[in-house]
Design a protein around this motif. Structure first.
Motif, PDB file in Angstrom:
ATOM      1  N   THR A 184       0.825  -1.210   0.000  1.00  0.00           N
ATOM      2  CA  THR A 184       0.000   0.000   0.000  1.00  0.00           C
ATOM      3  C   THR A 184       0.856   1.256   0.000  1.00  0.00           C
ATOM      4  O   THR A 184       0.571   2.220  -0.722  1.00  0.00           O
ATOM      5  N   GLU A 185       1.924   1.259   0.789  1.00  0.00           N
ATOM      6  CA  GLU A 185       2.817   2.412   0.840  1.00  0.00           C
ATOM      7  C   GLU A 185       3.465   2.670  -0.519  1.00  0.00           C
ATOM      8  O   GLU A 185       3.569   3.817  -0.968  1.00  0.00           O
ATOM      9  N   ALA A 240       2.296   1.702  -3.463  1.00  0.00           N
ATOM     10  CA  ALA A 240       1.267   2.141  -4.408  1.00  0.00           C
ATOM     11  C   ALA A 240       0.965   3.625  -4.248  1.00  0.00           C
ATOM     12  O   ALA A 240       0.828   4.358  -5.238  1.00  0.00           O
ATOM     13  N   GLU A 241       0.900   4.087  -3.012  1.00  0.00           N
ATOM     14  CA  GLU A 241       0.629   5.505  -2.761  1.00  0.00           C
ATOM     15  C   GLU A 241       1.784   6.378  -3.224  1.00  0.00           C
ATOM     16  O   GLU A 241       1.575   7.464  -3.784  1.00  0.00           O
ATOM     17  N   ALA A 242       2.994   5.911  -3.001  1.00  0.00           N
ATOM     18  CA  ALA A 242       4.177   6.687  -3.400  1.00  0.00           C
ATOM     19  C   ALA A 242       4.272   6.831  -4.913  1.00  0.00           C
ATOM     20  O   ALA A 242       4.737   7.849  -5.430  1.00  0.00           O
ATOM     21  N   GLY A 272       1.536   6.384  -7.020  1.00  0.00           N
ATOM     22  CA  GLY A 272       0.273   6.782  -7.620  1.00  0.00           C
ATOM     23  C   GLY A 272      -0.312   5.710  -8.520  1.00  0.00           C
ATOM     24  O   GLY A 272      -0.903   6.014  -9.564  1.00  0.00           O
ATOM     25  N   THR A 275      -2.275   1.537  -8.603  1.00  0.00           N
ATOM     26  CA  THR A 275      -3.162   0.690  -7.811  1.00  0.00           C
ATOM     27  C   THR A 275      -2.350  -0.305  -6.985  1.00  0.00           C
ATOM     28  O   THR A 275      -1.192  -0.619  -7.314  1.00  0.00           O
ATOM     29  N   ARG A 276      -2.979  -0.798  -5.946  1.00  0.00           N
ATOM     30  CA  ARG A 276      -2.315  -1.764  -5.078  1.00  0.00           C
ATOM     31  C   ARG A 276      -1.981  -3.048  -5.837  1.00  0.00           C
ATOM     32  O   ARG A 276      -0.915  -3.625  -5.642  1.00  0.00           O
ATOM     33  N   ALA A 296       1.100  -2.476  -7.994  1.00  0.00           N
ATOM     34  CA  ALA A 296       2.299  -2.449  -7.160  1.00  0.00           C
ATOM     35  C   ALA A 296       2.691  -3.861  -6.733  1.00  0.00           C
ATOM     36  O   ALA A 296       3.874  -4.222  -6.741  1.00  0.00           O
TER      37      ALA A 296
END
Length: 271
Positions: free
Chosen positions: A34-35, A37-39, A41, A43-44, A47
């Protein structure tokens, strides 16, 4: 397709993204899906697919919920370093320089406009171990270090301008050079005297002296430096004793490289 599009190098977005993931994992010292994917931009699931692919390739390992760079990455780094003639010729003299000064000594090469630490050696009285370890894992701005300025001084002006256009002249301390005019003046001085100085330009309270390392044809291949606290590198040592030691070490490394090249030429000749 326009001419500019046809002339530009083609790249694979998936490979670029994989490299980006490796850099993020190093910067974050590992990350969850999740981290990451957020970094990035993304989807999970995307990633996760990248991470699983890198894991299968042996570049990433999963520890619990986190993914980290694998120890096998060391194989690539050691291969690159061990095949370097500069490393082979410089390791011994750099160890001797660290022993003689009691401080940290480095061999540095330039790649894509930044400085990469090829080798470091710790003297018995050296301080700042945590900082030096972190520094070894990063690419330095060339204008803030003695080793970097020694390299810049022996690159063509056009190449230096290209580096400045790409990386700028970011400020680290009040002493950091942040103008092109002042930098080019100092590079001229370095060429004249044969060594470079870092007078608290990278970190307050620390000084360093560097020197270029060139081939017998005069091509710059890297540099060396030795650094220490201002309390140890006082004005007399900083401007006299240490520059002499550093330039002598650079000359020795160049001699080792030249002899290795000559030995290879002799071996390649028919009996």
């Amino acid at each position: 397709m326009t001419n500019s599009e046809s002339d530009s190098p083609r790249t694979l977005k998936t490979v670029n993204r994989a490299v980006e993931i490796l850099n993020i994992l190093m910067k974050l010292d590992g990350a969850r899906v999740t981290e990451l994917a957020e970094a990035l931009g993304i989807t999970r699931s995307t990633a996760y697919t990248y991470l699983r692919t890198l894991e299968q390739g042996g570049l990433v390992v999963q520890n619990g919920n986190q993914y980290q760079l694998a120890y096998s990455m060391l194989v690539y780094g050691e291969y690159v370093r061990n095949r370097s003639l500069l490393y082979q010729a410089g390791k011994g003299p750099i160890d001797e320089l660290a022993d003689e000064t009691g401080q940290y000594s480095h061999i540095v090469v330039e790649e894509k406009g930044r400085g990469v630490n090829l080798y470091k050696s710790k003297g018995t009285n050296a301080v700042g171990t945590e900082y030096q370890s972190a520094k070894f894992q990063q690419r330095d701005f060339l204008h803030i270090t003695a080793s970097g300025k020694a390299i810049l001084a022996h690159l063509p002006d056009e190449r230096v301008d290209t580096i400045l256009a790409s990386h700028g002249l970011p400020k680290r301390t009040e002493e950091t050079i942040t103008s092109r005019e002042r930098l080019f003046d100092e590079l001229a001085t370095i060429r004249d005297c044969g060594y470079s100085l870092n007078d608290e330009e990278e970190i307050e309270g620390f000084r360093a002296v560097g020197a270029p390392i060139s081939t017998r044809d005069g091509d710059i291949v890297g540099s060396l430096s030795v650094s220490g606290p201002t309390s140890i590198f006082d004005d007399d040592r900083f401007h006299s004793e240490i520059p002499e030691l550093v330039t002598q070490t650079a000359n020795l490394i160049e001699l080792n490289m030249n002899m290795a090249d000559r030995s290879e030429e002799i071996r390649s000749q028919p009996p």
